[in-house]
Structures are given as C-alpha cells and as structure tokens.
Design an enzyme around this catalytic site. Structure first.
Site, short mmCIF file in Angstrom:
data_model
loop_
_atom_site.label_atom_id
_atom_site.label_comp_id
_atom_site.label_asym_id
_atom_site.label_seq_id
_atom_site.Cartn_x
_atom_site.Cartn_y
_atom_site.Cartn_z
N LYS A 112 -15.24 -0.59 4.78
CA LYS A 112 -14.43 -0.61 6.01
C LYS A 112 -15.14 -1.41 7.12
O LYS A 112 -14.48 -2.04 7.95
CB LYS A 112 -14.14 0.82 6.49
CG LYS A 112 -13.18 1.61 5.61
CD LYS A 112 -11.81 0.98 5.49
CE LYS A 112 -10.79 1.91 4.86
NZ LYS A 112 -9.55 1.23 4.47
N TYR A 122 -18.04 9.62 2.53
CA TYR A 122 -17.26 8.38 2.64
C TYR A 122 -17.98 7.20 1.99
O TYR A 122 -17.35 6.25 1.52
CB TYR A 122 -16.92 8.09 4.11
CG TYR A 122 -15.64 7.29 4.27
CD1 TYR A 122 -14.44 7.75 3.77
CD2 TYR A 122 -15.65 6.07 4.93
CE1 TYR A 122 -13.27 7.02 3.91
CE2 TYR A 122 -14.48 5.33 5.09
CZ TYR A 122 -13.30 5.81 4.57
OH TYR A 122 -12.16 5.08 4.71
N GLN A 181 1.67 -1.09 -7.05
CA GLN A 181 0.50 -1.46 -7.84
C GLN A 181 0.73 -1.17 -9.32
O GLN A 181 0.40 -0.09 -9.80
CB GLN A 181 -0.72 -0.70 -7.35
CG GLN A 181 -2.01 -1.15 -8.03
CD GLN A 181 -3.13 -0.14 -7.86
OE1 GLN A 181 -2.98 0.84 -7.15
NE2 GLN A 181 -4.24 -0.38 -8.52
N GLY A 231 0.78 -1.25 0.00
CA GLY A 231 0.00 0.00 0.00
C GLY A 231 0.80 1.28 0.00
O GLY A 231 0.26 2.35 0.26
N ASP A 241 -1.29 -6.26 -7.84
CA ASP A 241 -2.64 -5.72 -7.83
C ASP A 241 -3.45 -6.70 -6.98
O ASP A 241 -3.55 -7.88 -7.32
CB ASP A 241 -3.20 -5.64 -9.25
CG ASP A 241 -4.59 -5.00 -9.28
OD1 ASP A 241 -5.36 -5.19 -8.31
OD2 ASP A 241 -4.90 -4.31 -10.26
N VAL A 242 -4.02 -6.23 -5.88
CA VAL A 242 -4.66 -7.16 -4.94
C VAL A 242 -5.92 -7.81 -5.51
O VAL A 242 -6.47 -8.72 -4.90
CB VAL A 242 -4.99 -6.50 -3.58
CG1 VAL A 242 -3.70 -6.08 -2.87
CG2 VAL A 242 -5.94 -5.31 -3.74
N LEU A 282 -2.96 10.65 -1.07
CA LEU A 282 -3.55 10.48 -2.40
C LEU A 282 -4.97 9.92 -2.30
O LEU A 282 -5.91 10.45 -2.89
CB LEU A 282 -2.68 9.49 -3.16
CG LEU A 282 -2.47 9.67 -4.66
CD1 LEU A 282 -1.91 11.06 -4.95
CD2 LEU A 282 -1.51 8.60 -5.17
N ILE A 330 0.23 6.33 4.23
CA ILE A 330 0.28 5.85 5.61
C ILE A 330 1.20 4.63 5.70
O ILE A 330 1.94 4.46 6.66
CB ILE A 330 -1.14 5.53 6.12
CG1 ILE A 330 -1.95 6.83 6.23
CG2 ILE A 330 -1.10 4.81 7.46
CD1 ILE A 330 -3.41 6.64 6.58
O1 0WD Z 1 -7.18 9.93 6.01
C1 0WD Z 1 -6.64 8.94 5.51
N1 0WD Z 1 -5.74 9.08 4.56
C2 0WD Z 1 -6.99 7.60 6.04
C3 0WD Z 1 -6.67 6.46 5.33
C4 0WD Z 1 -7.72 7.52 7.33
C5 0WD Z 1 -7.97 6.17 7.76
C6 0WD Z 1 -7.66 5.08 7.02
N2 0WD Z 1 -7.02 5.23 5.81
C7 0WD Z 1 -6.71 4.02 5.07
C8 0WD Z 1 -7.15 3.98 3.63
O2 0WD Z 1 -8.54 3.73 3.51
C9 0WD Z 1 -6.30 2.83 3.12
O3 0WD Z 1 -6.88 1.59 3.53
O4 0WD Z 1 -5.32 3.84 5.00
C10 0WD Z 1 -4.99 3.03 3.88
C11 0WD Z 1 -3.89 3.71 3.09
O5 0WD Z 1 -4.38 4.89 2.51
P1 0WD Z 1 -3.52 6.21 2.29
O6 0WD Z 1 -2.15 6.01 2.79
O7 0WD Z 1 -4.35 7.32 2.81
O8 0WD Z 1 -3.54 6.38 0.72
P2 0WD Z 1 -2.50 6.09 -0.47
O9 0WD Z 1 -1.18 6.69 -0.18
O10 0WD Z 1 -3.19 6.57 -1.72
O11 0WD Z 1 -2.37 4.52 -0.49
C12 0WD Z 1 -3.41 3.66 -0.83
C13 0WD Z 1 -2.92 2.81 -1.96
C14 0WD Z 1 -3.20 3.19 -3.38
O12 0WD Z 1 -2.90 4.37 -3.76
P3 0WD Z 1 -3.83 5.10 -4.93
O13 0WD Z 1 -4.16 6.38 -4.26
O14 0WD Z 1 -2.89 5.18 -6.05
O15 0WD Z 1 -5.06 4.30 -5.20
O16 0WD Z 1 -3.58 1.59 -2.05
C15 0WD Z 1 -3.07 0.97 -3.23
C16 0WD Z 1 -2.52 2.03 -4.09
O17 0WD Z 1 -1.15 2.02 -4.13
N3 0WD Z 1 -4.06 0.28 -4.00
C17 0WD Z 1 -3.82 -0.95 -4.46
N4 0WD Z 1 -2.77 -1.77 -4.30
C18 0WD Z 1 -2.84 -2.95 -4.93
N5 0WD Z 1 -3.89 -3.35 -5.67
C19 0WD Z 1 -4.97 -1.28 -5.22
C20 0WD Z 1 -4.97 -2.54 -5.84
N6 0WD Z 1 -5.98 -2.96 -6.59
N7 0WD Z 1 -5.84 -0.25 -5.19
C21 0WD Z 1 -5.27 0.71 -4.43
#
Ligand code: 0WD
Length: 262
Positions: free
Chosen positions: A169, A162, A47, A20, A71-72, A201, A27
């Site tokens: 979630k 959301y 990914q 991730g 890709d999950v 992001l 995060i």
């Molecule tokens: O406020 C927030 N940012 C919060 C995030 C508050 C509470 C929880 N979260 C959670 C998110 O829901 C997520 O589960 O934390 C987790 C990480 O999110 P993040 O760090 O905020 O976001 P980001 O840096 O974008 O990482 C998530 C990544 C994806 O990034 P993008 O934005 O390009 O979709 O999840 C990955 C991808 O790299 N991802 C996947 N990886 C593999 N296969 C796939 C996939 N199909 N889809 C998304």
C-alpha cells in the site's frame, strides 16, 4: 433534499470502469452504486470465469452492464479490456482500482518470514496493477479523467497482521503521486481513498480482523467504523468535477481513525 436527489446527475454523461467487485460486500460495489446513482455509466471486470456469475448477480440491479474478464497480472488481458472498451465507448472518464491480494502465508507469518515470491505477488497485484491499468486507460481519457484507488492506513503505520500488504500500500500511494505528476498535463487526476476497516472478503485475509474492527470503532473520533457507502460517496466526489483541483492525494474515509494516537 434526499441524498439521491442531491447527487442526481452529478456524473451524467461520464463513463467509468470498475475493477475489483468480488461480491455485494466489496468496496468497489459500494462505489459503483454511488457512481451509478449520480448518473455515471459503468462497466465492470471480474477476476476469472469462477467469479463471473457472482459479479453478474451483484451488478444485475444496474441492468445489462458490460463485463470483462480481467486478471490484473496479465498485460494481455489489460490491453484487451481497454481495447474492447474503446470499441464500445470511445472514451473513458473514470477508473476505479479496488484490487489487492497477498498470499496467505505472507499475511499470517511474522513479516520477517515474507518469501520473495509472496512479496512480489503482493506488489504486482496490489500496486503495479494501478500503473498498468492507468497506462492502458490513458488513450481513452483524451478529454481528461479521474483515477481512484483504495488504500489503507497500514501503509504508514505497522498495523498487526497487515504485513506485506502495508508495504504494497505504501508503494501504491507513492504510485498515486508519480502517476498524478505524469498524467496531470493530460488533465487526468489520480487519487487514493484510505478507507477504514470494513468487513469484506479481502479483509478476512487479515489476521485478527475482528479485533481491528473493534479497536477502530473504539478509537475513531466518530466512535464507529465506516460503511462502504461512505467510501462510495468519496469516490463519487473524486470522480466528479467538484474535485477538479485535487490530484495525488490520499483522502481518508475512516471516521477520523488516522488522526488519533494509538
Ligand atoms: O477493510 C477493508 N476491507 C479495506 C479494504 C480497508 C482499506 C482498503 N481496502 C482496499 C483493499 O486493500 C483493496 O485494495 O480496498 C480494495 C478492495 O477490497 P475489498 O472490497 O475489501 O475486498 P474484496 O471485496 O475481496 O475485493 C478485492 C478483490 C478481490 O477479491 P478476492 O477477495 O476474491 O481476492 O480484488 C480482486 C478480487 O476480485 N482481485 C483481483 N482482480 C483482478 N486480478 C486480483 C487479480 N489478480 N486479485 C484480487
């Protein structure tokens, strides 16, 4: 004593896979820094080829770490990653699942308009993937282990914008409990961290996210939003033997926001 000195060696000898990381704001990256700082050896997934460079650059400060395309939504890719990890390391102590996605329309339209395929995609990527990854990790966690996923308060309260992600979630948090029951006898603990809002992001996909950040900061008992590093410290704790009695839990790292009345 500095923070680094306090945690130095806490995770020495342990190995973890981080799923991730999209960039340095992710995060998952904040968690990786905390875990590596405590001595854990890490591997990462990215990914698809378009993300490879960014993840390579982000992880560069940790040296030449193993990177796997994942890709999950692909069972074949999940199997391939853990097969390769098995060849390389033989065992795994920790898995971080920090992945979520919902199609744009599902995050911007009224919830009642959510299309079936968007609902399914959000659940597949954001919730089922924890189950698929845990199953693949199981043979490598023969000496026990710790699995941590990321969730958000929108699972339990209807947070404007959301939408389907809140429903996914909720499924993710229930999956944590069922996985904890199923994997407990193997010495594998499964927990979620419910993080407060952080500007990443993925967060930008949530409508009115800046308002959410402001409201969170105003209402939280600590009077502020949280830093990724604070989530990282919680992940480090849950990965460590200090958390040996904790499984199936949702741990809030949100400056106390969830305990307040709106
Ligand atoms: O406020 C927030 N940012 C919060 C995030 C508050 C509470 C929880 N979260 C959670 C998110 O829901 C997520 O589960 O934390 C987790 C990480 O999110 P993040 O760090 O905020 O976001 P980001 O840096 O974008 O990482 C998530 C990544 C994806 O990034 P993008 O934005 O390009 O979709 O999840 C990955 C991808 O790299 N991802 C996947 N990886 C593999 N296969 C796939 C996939 N199909 N889809 C998304």
């Amino acid at each position: 004593m500095t923070e680094a000195a306090a945690t130095h060696g806490l995770l020495a000898g342990k190995r973890g896979l981080i799923v991730g990381v999209a960039n340095q704001h992710s995060i998952a990256w904040a968690c990786a820094r905390a875990l590596a700082g405590a001595g854990m050896e890490l591997a990462f997934t990215y990914q698809g080829e378009t993300m490879r460079d960014r993840v390579t650059k982000t992880t560069a400060e940790l040296g030449d770490v193993p990177l796997f395309d994942l890709d999950v939504q692909s069972d074949e890719q999940i199997d391939a990653v853990f097969h390769e990890l098995g060849d390389r390391w033989g065992k795994l102590d920790f898995l971080l699942h920090s992945v979520a996605f919902a199609p744009k329309a599902a995050m911007s339209n009224p919830f009642v308009e959510t299309a079936r395929q968007d609902f399914l995609a959000a659940h597949d990527i954001s919730a089922y993937s924890l189950v698929g990854l845990s199953r693949a990790a199981l043979p490598l966690m023969s000496e026990g282990g710790s699995i941590v996923t990321m969730t958000y308060y929108g699972s339990e309260k209807a947070v404007p914008g959301y939408n389907v992600m809140g429903v996914a979630k909720a499924a993710l948090e229930a999956s944590v409990r069922y996985l904890a029951v199923g994997l407990g006898p193997s010495g594998i603990r499964v927990n979620a961290i419910s993080a407060g809002a952080i500007n990443t992001l993925a967060a930008r996909g949530v409508a009115h996210f800046r308002d959410l950040l402001r409201i969170t900061g105003d209402r939280a008992p600590l009077g502020r939003t949280i830093e990724g590093a604070e989530v990282g410290n919680a992940a480090m704790f849950l990965a460590s033997d200090l958390a040996s009695g904790i499984t199936g839990e949702v741990m809030y790292v949100d400056a106390g926001f969830n305990i307040t009345a709106g």
